[in-house]
Design an enzyme around this catalytic site. Structure first.
Site, PDB file in Angstrom:
ATOM      1  CD  GLU A 145      -7.859  -3.824  -1.372  1.00 47.71           C
ATOM      2  OE1 GLU A 145      -8.545  -4.808  -1.011  1.00 47.71           O
ATOM      3  OE2 GLU A 145      -8.130  -2.649  -1.056  1.00 47.71           O
ATOM      4  CB  SER A 176      -0.961  -0.044   1.191  1.00 51.17           C
ATOM      5  OG  SER A 176      -1.907   0.995   1.131  1.00 51.17           O
ATOM      6  CG  HIS A 200      -5.514  -0.028  -1.723  1.00 50.21           C
ATOM      7  ND1 HIS A 200      -5.793  -1.069  -0.863  1.00 50.21           N
ATOM      8  CD2 HIS A 200      -4.547   0.716  -1.113  1.00 50.21           C
ATOM      9  CE1 HIS A 200      -5.039  -0.960   0.225  1.00 50.21           C
ATOM     10  NE2 HIS A 200      -4.267   0.108   0.085  1.00 50.21           N
TER      11      HIS A 200
END
Length: 284
Positions: free
Chosen positions: A215, A146, A188
């Site tokens: 993800e 992330s 994401h």
């Protein structure tokens, strides 16, 4: 390290010595499986030395107190010899000599998720950032999930808006750690509808390859700059090297951007993409 015209250090990739090979660069799209089938984290342990792996965990992006300890436990359960969270919370923490020594002796470095601007504002320009570039150039694997993925490249997506259509002003870039200048990373990706902002980032300068990570999906980029996909989702590869036209230069804030000549690949587990030749290979 590189320097700009004023002699200041820039976030360019560290030089790889003739007798060495750069370590893996491993951006992860976030929300990676940590329990039932941790394919990505297990693979990271393997490329970091497997049972001899010594992994430095950097949880700076996260505001949660237990993030670092959680990854310590996971990496050890997956067979690493050791894992230690280097919990840099303030810029002065970057001067901690014991943590810096551990970082220089690590066989893998992993940056957790959270807010990438916390990483860049706390660690940017410090000995820690320089050490991460240096150890990667000497063969150490460096990964991040992330926010920890976003910071790995030279040009980092700091924040932006969702949506499929690229628009002027929908993405803001900031300097990353500069392990590579060949990619711009977004995470994401499918879950938060981020293709528009990745295209907008490439509209500014099509030199880099856009890497959109779903993800629980990771790009394992080896020392020869070949990317291989691991995980349950897909990676969207946007190749703008043959861009014929971009209207970004004449667009006003909020305007849609016209881009022609873009190539796009969707790769799932086992798929590969060479960042030099720009050739995509489907899974065998």
């Amino acid at each position: 390290m590189g320097a700009n015209a004023r002699g200041e250090e820039s976030n360019v990739p560290a030089k790889v010595q003739d007798n060495q090979s750069r370590g893996y660069i491993v951006p992860v799209g976030g929300a990676e499986d940590k329990d039932s089938d941790p394919v990505i984290l297990r693979r990271f342990v393997e490329i970091s030395g497997d049972e001899h792996a010594r992994i430095a965990v950097i949880p700076t992006a996260s505001r949660l107190d237990d993030t670092g300890r959680r990854y310590e436990r996971i990496f050890k359960e997956l067979g690493a010899a050791d894992a230690l969270a280097l919990d840099y919370k303030r810029r002065e923490d970057a001067d901690n000599p014991e943590w810096l020594e551990y970082l220089h002796g690590a066989s893998g470095v992993f940056l957790t998720g959270g807010n990438q601007l916390r990483i860049s504002t706390i660690l940017g320009g410090t000995d820690v950032a320089r050490a991460i570039r240096s150890v990667n150039a000497s063969g150490v694997s460096v990964g991040g999930t992330s926010a920890g993925a976003a910071i790995l490249s030279e040009h980092m997506i700091a924040f932006g808006k969702s949506g499929a259509t690229p628009r002027a002003g929908m993405v803001s870039l900031a300097p990353g750690f500069g392990l590579t200048n060949r990619i711009v990373i977004d995470q994401h990706f499918r879950q938060r509808d981020r293709i528009g902002r990745l295209l907008a980032a490439l509209a500014y300068n099509p030199f880099a390859v856009g890497i959109g990570l779903d993800e629980d999906t990771a790009a394992f980029i080896d020392g020869e700059d070949t990317l291989e996909v691991f995980g349950s989702g897909a990676i969207t590869v946007v190749d703008a090297s043959k861009l014929e036209h971009s209207s970004m230069g004449s667009a006003s804030d909020g305007d849609t951007i016209c881009m022609t000549g873009i190539r796009l690949h969707i790769l799932n587990a086992g798929g590969r993409f060479n960042l030099h030749t720009r050739v995509a290979t489907p899974p065998l």
